[in-house]
Scaffold this motif. Structure first.
Motif, mmCIF file in Angstrom:
data_model
loop_
_atom_site.group_PDB
_atom_site.id
_atom_site.type_symbol
_atom_site.label_atom_id
_atom_site.label_comp_id
_atom_site.label_asym_id
_atom_site.label_seq_id
_atom_site.Cartn_x
_atom_site.Cartn_y
_atom_site.Cartn_z
ATOM 1 N N GLN A 202 0.828 -1.205 0.000
ATOM 2 C CA GLN A 202 0.000 0.000 0.000
ATOM 3 C C GLN A 202 0.862 1.255 0.000
ATOM 4 N N ARG A 205 1.991 1.847 -3.448
ATOM 5 C CA ARG A 205 0.919 2.447 -4.253
ATOM 6 C C ARG A 205 0.757 3.931 -3.909
ATOM 7 N N LEU A 206 0.872 4.249 -2.614
ATOM 8 C CA LEU A 206 0.783 5.670 -2.232
ATOM 9 C C LEU A 206 1.958 6.465 -2.783
ATOM 10 N N ASN A 207 3.135 5.843 -2.875
ATOM 11 C CA ASN A 207 4.281 6.531 -3.488
ATOM 12 C C ASN A 207 4.002 6.829 -4.956
ATOM 13 N N ARG A 210 1.815 9.783 -4.936
ATOM 14 C CA ARG A 210 2.568 11.006 -4.621
ATOM 15 C C ARG A 210 3.353 11.480 -5.842
ATOM 16 N N ILE A 233 -7.737 2.971 -2.578
ATOM 17 C CA ILE A 233 -6.586 3.535 -3.299
ATOM 18 C C ILE A 233 -6.756 3.347 -4.800
#
Length: 516
Positions: A202, A205-207, A210, A233
Motif C-alpha cells: 500500500q 501504491r501511495l508513493n 505522490r 486507493i
C-alpha cells in the motif's frame, strides 16, 4: 485480526499468570503463618512441660497443679483450634494448586490431631488425683518424647510445602516467560508478514500516487496509474487518471488559446509599433515645421524691426510726423515676435522639453501684455476686457510662461463666458504672494467639475473644446506650481465680486513676491 488475537492472548496470559502467582504467594504466606503458630505451640508446650516438672518436684496438691496449668492449657487448646482453622482454609485454598496439594494439606490434620490427643491425655493424667510422683514424671517424659517428633514432622511438612509453593512460583514464572516469548515471536512474525504482505504494497501504491501528484504540480499530465484494484486507493488512482486527462485537455486548450493570443498580441504590437513610428514621424515633422516656420517668420520680422528702429531715428530738422507710424510698426512686430515665442513654447511643452527660468519681473506688466495679446480675440467675440493700470508688483518666476498662463485664462473666459460680455483683469497680493485675478460673468463652473478642471484631459459638462494653441488648465497648474505658485478657481462668485447677475468665475494665479 491475528494481531488482535495475539493481544488478547497476551492479556489473558498476564491475567491468569498474575492470578496463579497471587494464589501461590497467598499459600506461601499462609504456610509461614502456620509455621509461626507451630513455633508458638512449641513454646507453649515447653512451658507446659517446665511447669509440670516443677509441680512434680514440688509435690503440689491437685488443686494447685490444676491452677498453675489452667492458663497454659487454655492457650495450647486455643492454638490447636487456630491450627485446625488455618488448615481448613489451606485445604480450601489448595483447590487452585491441584488435587495433590489439597490431599497433602488434608493429611496435616492427622498430625495435629495426634499432637492434640497426646497433649490432652497427658494433661488429664497429670491432673488425675490418683497419680503419684513417679507416674506423673512418666507421663511428662512420654509426652515430651512423643510430642516433639510429631511437631517436627508437621513443621517439616509445612516448610516443605512452603518451599514447594515458592518453587512452583519460579516454575510458573519460567513457563509464563516462555509463553510470553512465544507470543512475542508469533506477534513479530505476524507483524512482519502484515507489513510485507499488506502495508508495504500500500505504501508503494501511495508513493505512485505522490509521484503522480508531483508530476501534475509540474504540469506533466502524462500519467497512467494502475487501475486493476477496486479498493479505496484503486478508486483514487482512477480519479487521478481522470483528473490528469481532463487537465491535459484543458492545458492543450489553454496552450492553443495562448498561441492565438500571442499571435494577436504580436500583430497588435507590430501595428502599434508602426503607429508609434508614424506618430513619431508626424511629431518630428510638426516640430520641424514649427522650427522652420518660426525661422521663416523671424527673418522678415527682424528686418521689419530694424527698419522700424531706423525709421524712429529722426534726423535733425526732419519732419517727425512719421514717428508714430514706425512706433506702431515696431510694437506690432514685437507682439508678433512674442506670438512666435509662444508658438515654440507650446510646441516644446508637448514634447516634454519644457524649461522654466526664474527671474524678477513686474506682474502688472505681464498682465498688461496678456491683455494686449488677447485684445483682438476679445473684440472679435464682442466682449469687453477691463485691465486697470496696475501698480508695480514684483514677483519671482518665468515672465514668458506666466504671461502665457494669463493669456490662456483670458482665452478660456472668451470661449466659455462669451454670453456675459465682460472680462476683468486686476492684480493684488496676500500672504507673501503676488496675485492676478481673471474674472468673467459667464455661467460659472459646477461644483462637481471644479475638482477636475485642472486634471489632464478633464473638462466640464459644457463639453467645450480648446481652440487655438493656448495652454490648458492642467499645464497652467503645472507651470504655476513649478514656480512655487498657486492657481485656484472660485465659482459662483459672491455678489460683491461678481461682474453682473450671472454666477461668474474667478481664476486666481499667485506667485511668490520678490523679497528684495
Amino acid at each position: 485480526m491475528l494481531l488482535g488475537l495475539a493481544a488478547l492472548a497476551t492479556t489473558a496470559l498476564i491475567v491468569i499468570g498474575m492470578e496463579r502467582v497471587s494464589a501461590r504467594i497467598d499459600a506461601s504466606l499462609a504456610a509461614e503463618k502456620r509455621i509461626e503458630r507451630y513455633s508458638v505451640l512449641s513454646t507453649q508446650v515447653s512451658t507446659f512441660i517446665v511447669v509440670a516438672a516443677e509441680a512434680i518436684q514440688s509435690i503440689l496438691p491437685i488443686e494447685e497443679r490444676t491452677a498453675r496449668l489452667d492458663s497454659i492449657t487454655r492457650n495450647v487448646t486455643l492454638t490447636f483450634s487456630h491450627l485446625r482453622e488455618d488448615l481448613e482454609a489451606a485445604v480450601e485454598e489448595a483447590r487452585a494448586l491441584g488435587l495433590d496439594e489439597q490431599s497433602r494439606r488434608a493429611t496435616q490434620s492427622i498430625g495435629i490431631a495426634r499432637m492434640e490427643a497426646l497433649f490432652l491425655s497427658t494433661r488429664d493424667a497429670f491432673l488425675s488425683p490418683a497419680a503419684d510422683r513417679e507416674r506423673l514424671q512418666g507421663y511428662i517424659d512420654i509426652f515430651a518424647i512423643g510430642f516433639d517428633p510429631l511437631l517436627n514432622s508437621v513443621i517439616t511438612n509445612e516448610v516443605r510445602a512452603r518451599n514447594d509453593i515458592l518453587s512452583g512460583i519460579e516454575d510458573l514464572r519460567r513457563r509464563l516467560t516462555w509463553i510470553a516469548f512465544g507470543i512475542a515471536t508469533a506477534t513479530l512474525l505476524l507483524m512482519t508478514g502484515f507489513y510485507l504482505g499488506l502495508v508495504r504494497p500500500q505504501f508503494e501504491r501511495l508513493n505512485l500516487l505522490r509521484d503522480a501528484a508531483r508530476k501534475i504540480g509540474q504540469e506533466d499530465f502524462a500519467i497512467a496509474l494502475p487501475d486493476s484494484q477496486t479498493d479505496e486507493i484503486g478508486q483514487l488512482f482512477n480519479e487521478t487518471n481522470r483528473m490528469a486527462g481532463a487537465l491535459a485537455q484543458r492545458k492543450a486548450a489553454v496552450d492553443e488559446e495562448w498561441t492565438r493570443l500571442n499571435a494577436t498580441i504580436a500583430e497588435r504590437t507590430e501595428a502599434l509599433r508602426a503607429a508609434n513610428a508614424e506618430l513619431a514621424r508626424t511629431d518630428e515633422n510638426r516640430r520641424r515645421f514649427f522650427a522652420d516656420i518660426s525661422h521663416e517668420l523671424r527673418t522678415p520680422l527682424t528686418v521689419i524691426l530694424m527698419e522700424a528702429q531706423l525709421g524712429l531715428k529722426v534726423p535733425a530738422g526732419a519732419d517727425p510726423s512719421h514717428v508714430a507710424s514706425f512706433e506702431t510698426i515696431q510694437n506690432r512686430a514685437l507682439r508678433l515676435n512674442r506670438r512666435i515665442d509662444d508658438l515654440l513654447r507650446i510646441a516644446r511643452s508637448e514634447t516634454g522639453q519644457l524649461a522654466l527660468s526664474a527671474a524678477r519681473f513686474d506682474l502688472g506688466e505681464v498682465m498688461r501684455e496678456a491683455a494686449e495679446d488677447t485684445s483682438a480675440e476679445v473684440r472679435s467675440a464682442g466682449m469687453t476686457l477691463t485691465c486697470a493700470p496696475p501698480a508695480p508688483l514684483f514677483v519671482i518666476g518665468d515672465p514668458n510662461w506666466v504671461r502665457q498662463v494669463v493669456t490662456g485664462l483670458v482665452q478660456n473666459a472668451v470661449r466659455h463666458a462669451r454670453a456675459g460680455g465682460r472680462i476683468d483683469l486686476h492684480t493684488g497680493q496676500a500672504d507673501g504672494m503676488g496675485l492676478i485675478h481673471v474674472t468673467d460673468n459667464g455661467p460659472g463652473i459646477a461644483a462637481e467639475d471644479q475638482a477636475t478642471v485642472f486634471e489632464r484631459f478633464g473638462q466640464g459638462r459644457s463639453g467645450a473644446k480648446a481652440e487655438g494653441f493656448g495652454i490648458g488648465l492642467a499645464l497652467a497648474k503645472w507651470v504655476v506650481e513649478q514656480q512655487g505658485g498657486t492657481i485656484a478657481v472660485n465659482s459662483p462668485l459672491p455678489r460683491a465680486d461678481a461682474l453682473g447677475v450671472a454666477p461668474g468665475t474667478k481664476v486666481t494665479v499667485g506667485l511668490p513676491l520678490d523679497a528684495a
